[in-house]
Each structure stands twice: as structure tokens, then as C-alpha cells.
Design an enzyme around this catalytic site. Structure first.
Site, short mmCIF file in Angstrom:
data_model
loop_
_atom_site.label_atom_id
_atom_site.label_comp_id
_atom_site.label_asym_id
_atom_site.label_seq_id
_atom_site.Cartn_x
_atom_site.Cartn_y
_atom_site.Cartn_z
N SER A 1 -4.25 1.49 -6.79
CA SER A 1 -3.62 1.28 -5.49
C SER A 1 -4.42 1.74 -4.29
O SER A 1 -4.09 1.39 -3.16
CB SER A 1 -2.25 1.98 -5.47
N LYS B 1 -1.57 -0.70 1.34
CA LYS B 1 -0.66 -0.45 2.47
C LYS B 1 -0.80 -1.47 3.59
O LYS B 1 0.12 -1.67 4.38
CB LYS B 1 -0.91 0.96 3.02
#
Length: 415
Positions: free
Chosen positions: A309, A52
Site C-alpha cells: 500500500s 491515498k
């Protein structure tokens, strides 16, 4: 090279002033297990332990290039997006106001504050994320701040595409398959957009949690739809509605290329990666690895990249993860047992247990009955087949019982 690909490469180059490329690592354990070359793109090793930071950095970088006097940035997030925004606010020396639900765990609040330092103000508002988001957007309008969207923003999508840029450079050639987790769609949209030009021969599989299958729903009808119910266990990817911009970039993918990962099975994957490899993955971070067994025949002999992720796993959740993993593997079950109220009844039951069976929970639920008592009993064993033997013995002895392991309503109240 297309305009999008060029922007993704520029974003990747600009990030080198903030952090080095995340590692692309061949995983010997998974490669041997599946007879393939399995590589992990370790976004769990970014400075904020998720990808992110990329979208937040690129979006903020481009806003400041156009409007150098923009001093306040706002986001609404209880997780990885908040931490990425906080880190980038400190990097650029701007003020960040981060809105989080009141129910946000203290650990996530503390980490966000650590990354942002004096540049970040955290505001806790709303019991649910929709309320938090409304407060953040109202504040933006009030003070003229810039709202940093978590995924549905072209600059964020470009930033997330930098994962694909790095991956191809690190691997040195195009892989046969890339497996990407999907939440709001920023990462998957960015990677698909870049690989379509830079490595068109590379296939893509998209994975989302079974309890938050917003991409599956959108593909079915050809446009984003809002799910009526979302299981929030995979909090980094449990999104009720995929983004409009992200879905536009994903439109045209085949339904068979979108895979669902059951939440309990993800728990098995988290524990395997932790115990065997020493890799800490959050539920969303484990999605790509989780579907490898489903693709076993398809990937044999091929080069596969799984994007891990995120690694922001709260170890206070570990008991729940273990519990769900055991239940998914079928080696732990819960029963309501109707036990006769006579001397020796409990002993009769205990003598039916096998050498690998262990009582993990025992609790009388109804103690006032004259002839029978209801007992909640949890049994853990080494292999699922042991339950067939036990239940056959119970049936032969005339014991009355109900397996409530998969009964969500009962489990909420008694397990």
C-alpha cells in the site's frame, strides 16, 4: 452491477486522467518460497507512492462536480494522505490547506510541498494529531472550506475501491485470496465492497499492526472502539479507532480473517523486500507481505494478491528497522552483566564468546562499585541458537546477568 461497484468503476476510469494503473506484478521470489502464485499490487508506485491519492482524487472530483465554486480543501495528516491531497489540489487547480503536527519530519513536509506546489499551504500546529485535527476542522468551519477525511468518507472509500477494479482487470481472472492492510479501513472497505460483487469467490484477509489493532477490537465487540494505546511505528496504519463508515462496510468479517503483524517482524519483511527484491516499502506497505508465512499452508498452490500500500520509507529509519529485525530474529540481544572488579574478569567473559558472536555495544553503567560493575552489553550473532551456548557458559562460570532485550521500560532508557 450495484451502485457502489458502478461508482468504483467510474472513479477508476476518471483516474486515468491523473495517473496510469499501478502495476500488478508476479513476484518470483515469494511465489517460489510459498509454492503459490504471489502477485503484488504495487500501490507504492503511484505518483505519491501510496494508494491515498485515489480517495483524495475521487472525493475532490465529486465535490467539484456538485460545487464548482468550492476553492479551498483542507486535510489533517502527517503522511500519505497529505501528499495525496496536495497532488490532487494541484491537478484540479484548487487551494489546499494541509495541517500537520509540529513534530512532522521535514522530509514529509518537503514532499507534500513538492506535490502541491503553489496550490498548497502547510500549517504546522499541535504536538499530537488530535490537536492538529481539531485545528483543521476549526479552520474549515471558519472559512467554509471542505474537509477531506483520510478514510471515513463514502467518496474516499469508492476511490480506494479502484485498487480492486484495476487488480481484476490486470490479472484477468479472480484470485483465490487478496491480502489487504488495514488502518482506518478505507482501502479494505472499498476493496471488500467491490470484490463482494465482482469476484465473490475471492477470499479476503485483513492485516493490521499488532500495536494498532483497531479492527480486531471492533470485530470483537461489533462496533468501533478507541484503543487506549497505539504503537505508532507503522505510522501509515496505526489508527486508534477504525472509521464508523468503514467498519459498517467491513461488518460481518470473521475474526480469523483479521491478522496481526508484530512491528518487529514487519522490520524483517521490509529488509527482505529491500535486499532481495529491491522494493522499498514503508511499514504499512509491508503488512500484506508480512503475513504470508503465517498463511503458508493455506495459500500453497493458490493465486494470491498482496496490496503493497505504500513506499514512503524514510531511510533515516533504516538503522532502527535493522535493529528491530535482528532482535525479532533472535540474533541480537542486550544484557546487563554484573562483572567482577578484578583483573582478568573481562577477558574471562570474552573467552566465552563463540566464533560467530560479536560485541555490538559495551558500556559501563556503574563504575563506582568496589566489587562488581554493571555493564550494558549488546551481542550480535549469526544464528539464535548461539545464545543458548553462550548463556550456558555464563551460568557455569557463575556470571550474573539479565536479558533486557524484551524489557520495554529498560530498553527505552539504555538501548
Amino acid at each position: 452491477m450495484s451502485d457502489f461497484s458502478e461508482k468504483a468503476r467510474r472513479a477508476e476510469m476518471a483516474m486515468r486522467g491523473l495517473f496510469p494503473p499501478t502495476p500488478l506484478q508476479r513476484n518470483d521470489h515469494l511465489s517460489a518460497r510459498f509454492g503459490a502464485e504471489i502477485w503484488l499490487k504495487r500501490e507504492d508506485l503511484s505518483p505519491v507512492r501510496s494508494y491515498k491519492i485515489r480517495g483524495a482524487f475521487n472525493a475532490m472530483r465529486k465535490v467539484l462536480a456538485e460545487r464548482p465554486d468550492q476553492k479551498v480543501f483542507v486535510c489533517a495528516s502527517a503522511g500519505n494522505h497529505a501528499q495525496g491531497v496536495a497532488f490532487v489540489c494541484r491537478h484540479f487547480g484548487v487551494r489546499g490547506v494541509i495541517f500537520m503536527p509540529v513534530t512532522t519530519p521535514q522530509q514529509k513536509i518537503d514532499k507534500t510541498r513538492t506535490f502541491g506546489g503553489e496550490n498548497v499551504e502547510i500549517r504546522l500546529t499541535g504536538d499530537y494529531f488530535d490537536d492538529t485535527l481539531a485545528s483543521a476542522q476549526a479552520y474549515c468551519a471558519e472559512v467554509g472550506a471542505h474537509f477531506l477525511a483520510p478514510f471515513d468518507d463514502p467518496d474516499v472509500i469508492e476511490g480506494q475501491a479502484s485498487v480492486a477494479v484495476e487488480m481484476l482487470e490486470e490479472l484477468g481472472h479472480a484470485p483465490d485470496l487478496v491480502i489487504v492492510p488495514v488502518g482506518g479501513g478505507g482501502l479494505s472497505a472499498g476493496m471488500r465492497g467491490y470484490l463482494a460483487e465482482a469476484a465473490p469467490q475471492t477470499a479476503l484477509k485483513f492485516v493490521e499492526p499488532a500495536g494498532g489493532a483497531s479492527l480486531t477490537a471492533a470485530v470483537a465487540v461489533g462496533e468501533p472502539v478507541t484503543l487506549k494505546k497505539v504503537d505508532t511505528f507503522v505510522d501509515g496504519a496505526a489508527v486508534a479507532r477504525i472509521g464508523a463508515r468503514t467498519f459498517a462496510a467491513l461488518k460481518g468479517i470473521a475474526p480469523e480473517d483479521v491478522l496481526l503483524a508484530p512491528e518487529d517482524r514487519i522490520c524483517v519483511t521490509i529488509l527482505e523486500m529491500l535486499n532481495v527484491e529491491g522494493i522499498v516499502l514503508e511499514p504499512a506497505g509491508a503488512l500484506a507481505v508480512d503475513v504470508l508465512p503465517v498463511l503458508a499452508d493455506e495459500i500453497r498452490g493458490k493465486t494470491v494478491v498482496c496490496v503493497t500500500s505504500g513506499g514512503n520509507f524514510d531511510f533515516e529509519r533504516l538503522p532502527e528497522v535493522k535493529e528491530r529485525a535482528l532482535r525479532y530474529r533472535g540474533v541480537k540481544k542486550y544484557f546487563i552483566l554484573r562483572l567482577p572488579q578484578r583483573p582478568g574478569a573481562l577477558r574471562d567473559f570474552l573467552e566465552m564468546l563463540g566464533p560467530e558472536d560479536d560485541i555490538a555495544r559495551f558500556e559501563y553503567l556503574k563504575k563506582s562499585a568496589r566489587n562488581f560493575g554493571s555493564v550494558l552489553i549488546g551481542i550480535e550473532t549469526r544464528q539464535a541458537a548461539n545464545f543458548e551456548t553462550l548463556l550456558a557458559k555464563l551460568d557455569a562460570a557463575g556470571f550474573v546477568y539479565k536479558d533486557i532485550t524484551e524489557d520495554e521500560l529498560l530498553a527505552q532508557f539504555v538501548i
